[in-house]
Design an enzyme around this catalytic site. Structure first.
Site, PDB file in Angstrom:
ATOM      1  N   ALA A 148       0.841  -1.205   0.000  1.00  0.00           N
ATOM      2  CA  ALA A 148       0.000   0.000   0.000  1.00  0.00           C
ATOM      3  C   ALA A 148       0.874   1.253   0.000  1.00  0.00           C
ATOM      4  O   ALA A 148       0.596   2.238  -0.698  1.00  0.00           O
ATOM      5  CB  ALA A 148      -0.925  -0.005   1.213  1.00  0.00           C
ATOM      6  N   TYR A 149       1.950   1.198   0.773  1.00  0.00           N
ATOM      7  CA  TYR A 149       2.884   2.335   0.856  1.00  0.00           C
ATOM      8  C   TYR A 149       3.596   2.555  -0.472  1.00  0.00           C
ATOM      9  O   TYR A 149       3.660   3.673  -0.995  1.00  0.00           O
ATOM     10  CB  TYR A 149       3.896   2.057   1.969  1.00  0.00           C
ATOM     11  N   VAL A 150       4.131   1.465  -1.036  1.00  0.00           N
ATOM     12  CA  VAL A 150       4.901   1.567  -2.282  1.00  0.00           C
ATOM     13  C   VAL A 150       4.008   2.116  -3.405  1.00  0.00           C
ATOM     14  O   VAL A 150       4.428   2.993  -4.174  1.00  0.00           O
ATOM     15  CB  VAL A 150       5.491   0.189  -2.666  1.00  0.00           C
TER      16      VAL A 150
END
Ligand SMILES: NC(=O)c1ccc[n+]([C@@H]2O[C@H](COP(=O)([O-])OP(=O)(O)OC[C@H]3O[C@@H](n4cnc5c(N)ncnc54)[C@H](O)[C@@H]3O)[C@@H](O)[C@H]2O)c1
Length: 247
Positions: free
Chosen positions: A151-153
């Site tokens: 989700a962050y990437v």
């Protein structure tokens, strides 16, 4: 105080702690007046700036809400007349295997990353014209991915797209848009990585120490928003000691 950013007005999001705090202090040391938008109290960074002889203000602002972003920018303009520099630093993100993330988990990184950055860029645009600077915070994990951080990437990759597209579009308006990829041991890094993981990242660095939020990351941002980078736009400066996440 005299510095290369004398008279400039800067907004730094998520500067109550970590990398953003270092950036805010570095900008203030060069004479910028700095407004901090965060959901946490920014008392500590305000004290740092005051101790450095600089000027700063802060307000609680949940950057996921465009109405709060608009109100924050309006308040800065009311107080100091304009916005010359915008640093989109804040992030909150869910960590865990992709197939276990809820809708809210998936949304969080996008809402605080690319969406909030776009809200701030949109609100600041009329003030940034003819000389303004934007710096967005990206991540080295965009290149190769990182298990547990999907989700962050994905959100950070969207920040990269936003940076490139806005740089293209805003060059004609006199606004430079760039990004940085930091590596620094912050409250965020420490909550996401255990000691062994931090040591593992450090072993992959060419310069085997974490970046300092103010002197390594903040000073490079001073360059990107200062007078020596007027022909630099659409680029990403790697401030990661030579490859934390790229080997
Ligand atoms: N620290 C690193 O090594 C590293 C590496 C790559 C990228 N980055 C990027 O640098 C930036 C700063 O990272 P950090 O490690 O200092 O993170 P951090 O988690 O320590 O700080 C993030 C800040 O954002 C604020 N924030 C979170 N949600 C918010 C919201 N809804 N509204 C307003 N503020 C909110 C937090 O309160 C906090 O002050 C991030 O964009 C991160 O992705 C950091």
């Amino acid at each position: 105080m005299t510095g290369v950013l004398d008279g400039r007005v800067a907004i730094v999001t998520g500067a109550a702690r970590g990398v953003g705090r270092g950036i805010a202090v570095a900008l203030a040391r060069e004479g910028a007046r700095v407004a901090v938008a965060d959901v946490l109290s920014a008392d500590d960074v305000l004290a740092d700036v005051e101790a450095a002889g600089g000027e700063a203000c802060a307000a609680i602002c949940d950057i996921r809400d465009s109405a709060q972003v608009d109100a924050f920018v309006a308040a800065v303009v009311e107080r100091w007349g304009t916005v010359d520099v915008l640093v989109n630093n804040a992030i909150a993100t869910a960590i865990g295997p992709l197939h276990e993330l809820s809708d809210d988990d998936l949304l969080l990184g996008f809402a605080t990353g690319p969406l909030a950055s776009a809200y701030f860029m949109r609100a600041c645009f009329p003030h940034l014209r003819d000389g303004g600077r934007v710096v967005n915070l990206r991540s080295g994990t965009e290149q190769n991915g990182l298990p547990g951080y999907t989700a962050y990437v994905a959100a950070k990759a969207a920040v990269g797209g936003l940076t490139r597209a806005a740089a293209r579009e805003w060059g004609r308006h006199g606004i430079n848009v760039n990004a940085v990829v930091p590596f620094a041991v912050s409250e965020g890094t420490l909550s996401a990585l255990d000691d062994d993981q931090v040591a593992g990242v450090l072993r992959q660095l060419s310069i085997r120490r974490p970046g300092d939020p103010e002197t390594d990351i903040g000073r490079a941002v001073v360059y990107l928003v200062g007078p020596d980078s007027s022909y630099v736009t659409g680029t990403t400066l790697m401030l990661d000691g030579g490859g934390a996440f790229f080997s």
